[in-house]
Design a protein around this motif. Structure first.
Motif, PDB file in Angstrom:
ATOM      1  N   SER A 106       0.805  -1.212   0.000  1.00 41.34           N
ATOM      2  CA  SER A 106       0.000   0.000   0.000  1.00 41.34           C
ATOM      3  C   SER A 106       0.840   1.265   0.000  1.00 41.34           C
ATOM      4  O   SER A 106       0.325   2.362  -0.246  1.00 41.34           O
ATOM      5  N   GLY A 107       2.119   1.120   0.328  1.00 41.33           N
ATOM      6  CA  GLY A 107       2.993   2.292   0.357  1.00 41.33           C
ATOM      7  C   GLY A 107       2.924   3.093   1.633  1.00 41.33           C
ATOM      8  O   GLY A 107       3.550   4.149   1.739  1.00 41.33           O
ATOM      9  N   ASP A 108       2.213   2.595   2.632  1.00 37.41           N
ATOM     10  CA  ASP A 108       2.037   3.388   3.855  1.00 37.41           C
ATOM     11  C   ASP A 108       3.047   3.057   4.936  1.00 37.41           C
ATOM     12  O   ASP A 108       3.036   3.665   6.008  1.00 37.41           O
ATOM     13  N   ASN A 109       3.907   2.102   4.672  1.00 39.02           N
ATOM     14  CA  ASN A 109       4.924   1.752   5.660  1.00 39.02           C
ATOM     15  C   ASN A 109       6.265   1.627   4.951  1.00 39.02           C
ATOM     16  O   ASN A 109       6.437   0.790   4.060  1.00 39.02           O
ATOM     17  N   LEU A 110       7.202   2.481   5.350  1.00 36.73           N
ATOM     18  CA  LEU A 110       8.520   2.528   4.728  1.00 36.73           C
ATOM     19  C   LEU A 110       9.578   2.254   5.781  1.00 36.73           C
ATOM     20  O   LEU A 110       9.398   2.593   6.961  1.00 36.73           O
ATOM     21  N   TYR A 111      10.688   1.673   5.351  1.00 37.70           N
ATOM     22  CA  TYR A 111      11.788   1.415   6.292  1.00 37.70           C
ATOM     23  C   TYR A 111      13.102   1.534   5.537  1.00 37.70           C
ATOM     24  O   TYR A 111      13.202   1.079   4.391  1.00 37.70           O
ATOM     25  N   TYR A 112      14.097   2.142   6.201  1.00 34.84           N
ATOM     26  CA  TYR A 112      15.375   2.415   5.534  1.00 34.84           C
ATOM     27  C   TYR A 112      16.548   1.917   6.376  1.00 34.84           C
ATOM     28  O   TYR A 112      16.497   1.910   7.598  1.00 34.84           O
ATOM     29  N   ALA A 113      17.602   1.552   5.683  1.00 31.60           N
ATOM     30  CA  ALA A 113      18.862   1.285   6.372  1.00 31.60           C
ATOM     31  C   ALA A 113      19.363   2.601   6.971  1.00 31.60           C
ATOM     32  O   ALA A 113      19.134   3.685   6.414  1.00 31.60           O
ATOM     33  N   ASP A 114      20.059   2.500   8.084  1.00 33.82           N
ATOM     34  CA  ASP A 114      20.559   3.702   8.757  1.00 33.82           C
ATOM     35  C   ASP A 114      21.439   4.538   7.830  1.00 33.82           C
ATOM     36  O   ASP A 114      21.437   5.768   7.893  1.00 33.82           O
ATOM     37  N   SER A 115      22.175   3.874   6.961  1.00 33.31           N
ATOM     38  CA  SER A 115      23.143   4.560   6.109  1.00 33.31           C
ATOM     39  C   SER A 115      22.494   5.464   5.066  1.00 33.31           C
ATOM     40  O   SER A 115      23.155   6.349   4.517  1.00 33.31           O
TER      41      SER A 115
ATOM     42  N   SER B 126       9.385   4.630  -3.142  1.00 31.77           N
ATOM     43  CA  SER B 126       7.973   4.832  -3.463  1.00 31.77           C
ATOM     44  C   SER B 126       7.574   3.811  -4.517  1.00 31.77           C
ATOM     45  O   SER B 126       8.431   3.090  -5.046  1.00 31.77           O
ATOM     46  N   ARG B 127       6.275   3.752  -4.803  1.00 28.04           N
ATOM     47  CA  ARG B 127       5.822   2.782  -5.789  1.00 28.04           C
ATOM     48  C   ARG B 127       4.582   3.279  -6.503  1.00 28.04           C
ATOM     49  O   ARG B 127       3.827   4.095  -5.952  1.00 28.04           O
ATOM     50  N   ASP B 128       4.372   2.767  -7.701  1.00 32.82           N
ATOM     51  CA  ASP B 128       3.159   3.006  -8.476  1.00 32.82           C
ATOM     52  C   ASP B 128       2.702   1.633  -8.954  1.00 32.82           C
ATOM     53  O   ASP B 128       3.214   1.105  -9.951  1.00 32.82           O
TER      54      ASP B 128
END
Length: 114
Positions: A52-61, A69-71
């Protein structure tokens, strides 16, 4: 059979920006992620996004510099990379999350010079 195709890589100077794209059928129904592999190093996680694109997570770096993002209608996932650093130099891959072995593509090369 090609499952995912990455594009958008290139060579930039430190501080520059690039936008990567990843297209494939699995984008329409799976959580997705970006990974990267630098020369002589193992592949590492960069960022992930729910369907759904409502939850994002990133590496600390990359936190605060990269945006995933996505379509789903276009079957495409994106990775906006800002304030690039030489240590971001790598081949970037996308895949489902968790990754599917048969979905690793050729990746797209990102080279950042100082």
């Amino acid at each position: 059979q090609v499952q995912l195709v990455e594009s958008g890589g290139g060579s930039v100077q430190a501080g520059g920006s690039l936008r990567l794209s990843c297209a494939g059928p699995i984008v329409t129904f799976a959580p997705m992620a970006w990974f990267r592999q630098a020369p002589g190093k193992e592949r590492e996680f960069v960022a992930r996004i729910t369907w759904s694109g409502d939850n994002l997570y990133y590496a600390d770096s990359v936190q605060g510099r990269f945006t995933i993002s996505r379509d789903n209608a276009k079957r495409t996932v994106y990775l906006q990379m800002n304030n690039l650093k030489p240590e971001d130099t790598a081949v970037y891959y996308c895949n489902a999350m968790p990754p599917r072995q048969d979905h690793w593509g050729q990746g797209t090369q990102v080279t950042v010079s100082s």
